[in-house]
Design an enzyme around this catalytic site. Structure first.
Site, PDB file in Angstrom:
ATOM      1  N   ARG A  57      54.977  40.195  36.359  1.00 56.30           N
ATOM      2  CA  ARG A  57      53.790  39.465  35.990  1.00 56.30           C
ATOM      3  C   ARG A  57      53.502  39.432  34.225  1.00 56.30           C
ATOM      4  O   ARG A  57      53.216  38.285  33.688  1.00 56.30           O
ATOM      5  CB  ARG A  57      52.472  39.878  36.681  1.00 56.30           C
ATOM      6  CG  ARG A  57      52.571  40.021  38.104  1.00 56.30           C
ATOM      7  CD  ARG A  57      52.210  38.425  38.806  1.00 56.30           C
ATOM      8  NE  ARG A  57      52.258  38.624  39.965  1.00 56.30           N
ATOM      9  CZ  ARG A  57      51.303  38.807  40.778  1.00 56.30           C
ATOM     10  NH1 ARG A  57      50.151  39.238  40.376  1.00 56.30           N
ATOM     11  NH2 ARG A  57      51.456  38.774  42.225  1.00 56.30           N
ATOM     12  N   ASP A  87      35.722  33.030  41.236  1.00 58.24           N
ATOM     13  CA  ASP A  87      36.969  34.166  41.106  1.00 58.24           C
ATOM     14  C   ASP A  87      36.843  34.702  39.920  1.00 58.24           C
ATOM     15  O   ASP A  87      36.301  34.378  38.922  1.00 58.24           O
ATOM     16  CB  ASP A  87      38.236  33.049  41.290  1.00 58.24           C
ATOM     17  CG  ASP A  87      39.434  33.863  41.862  1.00 58.24           C
ATOM     18  OD1 ASP A  87      39.467  34.011  43.068  1.00 58.24           O
ATOM     19  OD2 ASP A  87      40.322  34.199  40.934  1.00 58.24           O
TER      20      ASP A  87
END
Length: 285
Positions: free
Chosen positions: A47, A155
Protein backbone atom coordinates in the site's frame (compact mmCIF):
# COMPACT_ATOMS: atom_id res chain seq x y z
CA UNK A 1 18.84 -5.18 -17.34
CA UNK A 2 16.84 -2.17 -18.47
CA UNK A 3 16.27 0.83 -16.18
CA UNK A 4 12.57 -0.06 -15.98
CA UNK A 5 13.40 -3.62 -14.92
CA UNK A 6 15.90 -2.35 -12.40
CA UNK A 7 13.33 -0.04 -10.86
CA UNK A 8 10.77 -2.83 -10.62
CA UNK A 9 13.37 -5.15 -9.08
CA UNK A 10 14.40 -2.54 -6.54
CA UNK A 11 10.79 -2.02 -5.50
CA UNK A 12 10.17 -5.73 -5.22
CA UNK A 13 12.92 -6.12 -2.59
CA UNK A 14 12.29 -2.84 -0.77
CA UNK A 15 10.99 -3.68 2.68
CA UNK A 16 10.31 -1.86 5.91
CA UNK A 17 12.80 -2.26 8.69
CA UNK A 18 11.40 -3.82 11.88
CA UNK A 19 11.71 -0.44 13.59
CA UNK A 20 9.76 1.39 10.90
CA UNK A 21 7.06 -1.25 10.73
CA UNK A 22 6.56 -0.86 14.49
CA UNK A 23 6.40 2.93 14.15
CA UNK A 24 3.90 2.78 11.30
CA UNK A 25 1.81 0.14 13.02
CA UNK A 26 1.63 2.20 16.21
CA UNK A 27 0.68 5.34 14.30
CA UNK A 28 -2.03 3.68 12.20
CA UNK A 29 -3.51 2.05 15.32
CA UNK A 30 -3.53 5.22 17.42
CA UNK A 31 -4.88 7.38 14.58
CA UNK A 32 -7.55 5.09 13.17
CA UNK A 33 -7.96 2.18 15.57
CA UNK A 34 -6.99 -0.26 12.79
CA UNK A 35 -4.85 -3.16 13.99
CA UNK A 36 -1.64 -3.67 12.05
CA UNK A 37 -0.09 -6.94 13.32
CA UNK A 38 3.19 -8.33 11.89
CA UNK A 39 1.26 -10.54 9.48
CA UNK A 40 0.13 -7.42 7.63
CA UNK A 41 3.62 -6.06 6.93
CA UNK A 42 3.66 -7.19 3.29
CA UNK A 43 0.23 -5.66 2.72
CA UNK A 44 1.35 -2.41 4.35
CA UNK A 45 4.49 -2.26 2.21
CA UNK A 46 2.42 -2.75 -0.95
CA UNK A 47 0.00 0.00 0.00
CA UNK A 48 2.79 2.44 0.89
CA UNK A 49 4.53 2.04 -2.45
CA UNK A 50 1.71 4.14 -3.89
CA UNK A 51 2.81 6.94 -1.59
CA UNK A 52 6.42 6.53 -2.74
CA UNK A 53 5.31 7.10 -6.31
CA UNK A 54 3.28 10.14 -5.28
CA UNK A 55 5.92 11.70 -3.04
CA UNK A 56 9.11 10.75 -4.86
CA UNK A 57 10.85 8.96 -1.99
CA UNK A 58 13.25 6.25 -3.12
CA UNK A 59 12.53 3.71 -0.39
CA UNK A 60 10.02 2.83 2.30
CA UNK A 61 12.52 3.56 5.05
CA UNK A 62 13.34 6.96 3.55
CA UNK A 63 9.62 7.72 3.59
CA UNK A 64 9.44 6.68 7.24
CA UNK A 65 12.43 8.87 8.10
CA UNK A 66 10.51 11.79 6.63
CA UNK A 67 7.39 10.85 8.60
CA UNK A 68 8.85 10.23 12.01
CA UNK A 69 12.13 12.14 12.13
CA UNK A 70 11.55 15.17 9.92
CA UNK A 71 8.03 16.14 10.98
CA UNK A 72 6.28 14.86 7.86
CA UNK A 73 3.64 12.91 9.74
CA UNK A 74 1.47 15.99 10.34
CA UNK A 75 1.11 16.86 6.66
CA UNK A 76 1.16 13.28 5.39
CA UNK A 77 -1.23 11.67 7.92
CA UNK A 78 -4.43 11.82 5.86
CA UNK A 79 -2.76 10.54 2.68
CA UNK A 80 -1.01 7.80 4.65
CA UNK A 81 -4.26 6.60 6.19
CA UNK A 82 -5.96 6.76 2.78
CA UNK A 83 -3.23 4.48 1.43
CA UNK A 84 -3.51 1.83 4.12
CA UNK A 85 -7.28 1.64 4.68
CA UNK A 86 -9.33 -1.08 3.01
CA UNK A 87 -12.32 0.02 0.93
CA UNK A 88 -14.01 -3.29 0.18
CA UNK A 89 -17.66 -2.65 -0.65
CA UNK A 90 -20.52 -3.89 -2.84
CA UNK A 91 -24.08 -2.88 -3.60
CA UNK A 92 -26.52 -4.96 -1.54
CA UNK A 93 -23.64 -6.56 0.38
CA UNK A 94 -25.04 -8.91 3.03
CA UNK A 95 -28.51 -8.64 1.44
CA UNK A 96 -30.46 -9.96 4.43
CA UNK A 97 -29.74 -6.67 6.17
CA UNK A 98 -31.53 -4.76 3.44
CA UNK A 99 -34.41 -7.20 3.47
CA UNK A 100 -34.81 -6.61 7.20
CA UNK A 101 -34.54 -2.86 6.72
CA UNK A 102 -37.30 -2.87 4.09
CA UNK A 103 -39.70 -5.42 5.56
CA UNK A 104 -39.23 -5.00 9.32
CA UNK A 105 -37.29 -1.93 10.46
CA UNK A 106 -38.89 0.68 8.22
CA UNK A 107 -42.50 -0.48 8.85
CA UNK A 108 -41.82 -0.53 12.60
CA UNK A 109 -40.34 2.96 12.56
CA UNK A 110 -43.31 4.28 10.60
CA UNK A 111 -45.75 2.59 12.98
CA UNK A 112 -44.03 4.37 15.86
CA UNK A 113 -45.12 7.68 14.36
CA UNK A 114 -41.98 8.75 12.52
CA UNK A 115 -42.61 10.65 9.29
CA UNK A 116 -38.97 11.64 8.73
CA UNK A 117 -36.01 9.31 9.17
CA UNK A 118 -32.29 9.88 9.65
CA UNK A 119 -29.93 7.08 8.68
CA UNK A 120 -26.16 6.78 8.92
CA UNK A 121 -23.77 4.69 6.86
CA UNK A 122 -20.90 4.88 9.31
CA UNK A 123 -18.18 3.43 7.08
CA UNK A 124 -19.45 4.20 3.62
CA UNK A 125 -16.29 3.51 1.58
CA UNK A 126 -16.94 4.50 -2.07
CA UNK A 127 -20.69 4.82 -1.55
CA UNK A 128 -22.25 1.44 -2.39
CA UNK A 129 -23.78 1.02 1.07
CA UNK A 130 -25.46 4.44 1.46
CA UNK A 131 -26.76 4.39 -2.10
CA UNK A 132 -28.17 0.90 -1.51
CA UNK A 133 -29.85 2.23 1.63
CA UNK A 134 -31.23 5.15 -0.39
CA UNK A 135 -32.68 2.80 -3.01
CA UNK A 136 -34.47 0.81 -0.32
CA UNK A 137 -35.80 3.97 1.34
CA UNK A 138 -36.95 5.47 -1.95
CA UNK A 139 -38.71 2.26 -2.93
CA UNK A 140 -40.40 2.03 0.47
CA UNK A 141 -41.54 5.65 0.28
CA UNK A 142 -42.97 5.15 -3.21
CA UNK A 143 -44.68 1.80 -2.65
CA UNK A 144 -45.68 1.75 0.99
CA UNK A 145 -45.85 5.14 2.64
CA UNK A 146 -44.73 8.71 1.88
CA UNK A 147 -41.62 9.23 3.95
CA UNK A 148 -38.93 11.89 4.17
CA UNK A 149 -35.41 10.64 4.83
CA UNK A 150 -31.77 11.65 4.78
CA UNK A 151 -28.67 9.46 4.88
CA UNK A 152 -25.39 10.62 6.38
CA UNK A 153 -22.43 8.72 4.92
CA UNK A 154 -19.04 8.98 6.61
CA UNK A 155 -15.64 7.42 6.14
CA UNK A 156 -12.05 7.94 7.22
CA UNK A 157 -10.69 7.87 3.67
CA UNK A 158 -10.83 11.12 1.70
CA UNK A 159 -10.20 9.18 -1.53
CA UNK A 160 -13.17 6.92 -0.89
CA UNK A 161 -15.40 9.88 -0.07
CA UNK A 162 -14.42 11.68 -3.27
CA UNK A 163 -15.44 8.63 -5.29
CA UNK A 164 -18.66 8.22 -3.31
CA UNK A 165 -19.74 11.81 -3.92
CA UNK A 166 -19.48 11.28 -7.69
CA UNK A 167 -21.71 8.19 -7.56
CA UNK A 168 -20.15 6.77 -10.74
CA UNK A 169 -19.49 3.03 -10.98
CA UNK A 170 -18.60 0.38 -13.53
CA UNK A 171 -21.58 -1.69 -14.61
CA UNK A 172 -20.15 -4.83 -13.02
CA UNK A 173 -20.21 -3.26 -9.58
CA UNK A 174 -23.91 -2.52 -9.95
CA UNK A 175 -24.74 -6.09 -11.00
CA UNK A 176 -26.34 -6.96 -7.61
CA UNK A 177 -28.88 -4.12 -7.95
CA UNK A 178 -32.38 -5.43 -8.87
CA UNK A 179 -33.55 -4.60 -12.39
CA UNK A 180 -36.40 -2.35 -11.29
CA UNK A 181 -34.05 -0.39 -9.03
CA UNK A 182 -31.59 -0.06 -11.93
CA UNK A 183 -34.31 1.43 -14.11
CA UNK A 184 -35.46 3.89 -11.46
CA UNK A 185 -32.27 4.88 -9.66
CA UNK A 186 -29.34 4.48 -12.09
CA UNK A 187 -28.46 6.51 -15.19
CA UNK A 188 -26.42 5.24 -18.14
CA UNK A 189 -23.64 7.16 -19.82
CA UNK A 190 -24.46 9.08 -23.00
CA UNK A 191 -21.51 7.23 -24.55
CA UNK A 192 -22.88 3.85 -25.75
CA UNK A 193 -19.39 2.32 -25.49
CA UNK A 194 -18.95 3.26 -21.84
CA UNK A 195 -19.73 0.81 -19.04
CA UNK A 196 -19.90 3.61 -16.48
CA UNK A 197 -23.20 4.21 -14.70
CA UNK A 198 -24.24 6.94 -12.28
CA UNK A 199 -26.64 7.05 -9.37
CA UNK A 200 -29.58 9.31 -10.23
CA UNK A 201 -29.46 12.95 -9.06
CA UNK A 202 -32.64 12.50 -7.00
CA UNK A 203 -31.09 9.63 -5.06
CA UNK A 204 -27.72 11.38 -4.66
CA UNK A 205 -29.50 14.37 -3.15
CA UNK A 206 -30.65 12.15 -0.27
CA UNK A 207 -27.09 11.31 0.79
CA UNK A 208 -24.59 13.65 2.41
CA UNK A 209 -20.92 12.73 2.81
CA UNK A 210 -18.44 13.73 5.50
CA UNK A 211 -15.08 12.56 6.85
CA UNK A 212 -15.15 11.01 10.31
CA UNK A 213 -12.64 9.12 12.41
CA UNK A 214 -14.03 6.48 14.78
CA UNK A 215 -11.20 7.31 17.18
CA UNK A 216 -12.55 10.83 17.75
CA UNK A 217 -13.97 11.51 21.22
CA UNK A 218 -17.43 12.34 19.83
CA UNK A 219 -19.34 11.75 16.62
CA UNK A 220 -20.92 15.04 15.44
CA UNK A 221 -23.87 13.60 13.56
CA UNK A 222 -26.54 15.96 14.84
CA UNK A 223 -29.92 14.63 15.90
CA UNK A 224 -30.17 10.95 16.92
CA UNK A 225 -30.21 8.42 14.10
CA UNK A 226 -33.09 6.03 13.41
CA UNK A 227 -30.84 3.53 11.62
CA UNK A 228 -27.07 3.05 11.75
CA UNK A 229 -25.13 0.72 9.47
CA UNK A 230 -21.60 0.09 10.75
CA UNK A 231 -20.59 -3.11 9.03
CA UNK A 232 -17.30 -4.92 8.59
CA UNK A 233 -15.33 -2.25 10.44
CA UNK A 234 -15.17 -3.57 13.99
CA UNK A 235 -13.13 -6.56 12.81
CA UNK A 236 -10.17 -4.21 12.27
CA UNK A 237 -10.23 -2.94 15.89
CA UNK A 238 -9.10 -4.48 19.17
CA UNK A 239 -11.65 -5.11 21.92
CA UNK A 240 -11.05 -1.79 23.68
CA UNK A 241 -11.59 0.18 20.48
CA UNK A 242 -14.66 -1.91 19.60
CA UNK A 243 -16.19 -1.09 22.99
CA UNK A 244 -15.63 2.64 22.52
CA UNK A 245 -16.98 2.69 18.97
CA UNK A 246 -20.07 0.63 19.80
CA UNK A 247 -20.82 2.77 22.84
CA UNK A 248 -20.60 5.98 20.83
CA UNK A 249 -22.73 4.54 18.03
CA UNK A 250 -25.42 3.64 20.56
CA UNK A 251 -25.22 7.18 21.95
CA UNK A 252 -26.05 8.42 18.45
CA UNK A 253 -29.00 6.02 18.04
CA UNK A 254 -32.55 7.14 18.84
CA UNK A 255 -34.64 4.98 21.19
CA UNK A 256 -36.21 2.26 19.05
CA UNK A 257 -33.60 2.79 16.37
CA UNK A 258 -31.67 -0.01 14.68
CA UNK A 259 -27.95 -0.84 14.58
CA UNK A 260 -26.62 -3.13 11.83
CA UNK A 261 -23.13 -4.67 12.07
CA UNK A 262 -21.32 -7.08 9.76
CA UNK A 263 -22.18 -10.77 9.69
CA UNK A 264 -18.67 -11.64 10.88
CA UNK A 265 -18.91 -9.24 13.84
CA UNK A 266 -20.40 -9.54 17.31
CA UNK A 267 -21.36 -7.39 20.29
CA UNK A 268 -21.04 -10.28 22.75
CA UNK A 269 -19.36 -9.16 25.95
CA UNK A 270 -20.23 -5.48 25.56
CA UNK A 271 -22.72 -3.73 27.82
CA UNK A 272 -24.89 -1.89 25.31
CA UNK A 273 -28.47 -0.54 25.50
CA UNK A 274 -29.73 -2.74 22.67
CA UNK A 275 -31.58 -6.00 22.14
CA UNK A 276 -31.04 -8.49 19.35
CA UNK A 277 -33.86 -8.50 16.77
CA UNK A 278 -32.14 -10.54 14.03
CA UNK A 279 -28.70 -11.86 13.18
CA UNK A 280 -26.27 -8.91 13.66
CA UNK A 281 -29.21 -6.47 13.91
CA UNK A 282 -30.04 -4.70 17.18
CA UNK A 283 -32.64 -2.27 18.43
CA UNK A 284 -32.02 0.39 21.07
CA UNK A 285 -34.17 -0.11 24.16
Amino acid sequence: MSSVQATQSDRSVDQLSAKNFRRLSAFVSSYSGIKMPPGKQTMLEGRLRRRLRATGFQSLDAYCTYLFEKGGIETEAVALIDAVTTNKTDFFREPKHFEYLKHSALPALVRSGRTSLRLWSAACSVGAEPYTMAMVLADFAERCRPLDYFILATDLSTDALAAARKGIYHAGMLAPVPDDYMQRFVRRSSDPKSDLLRISPALRSKVGFARMNFMDDAYPVGEPMDVIFCRNVLIYFDKAAQAKVLGRLCDCLAPGGYLFIGHSESITGFNLPVRTVANTIFQKV
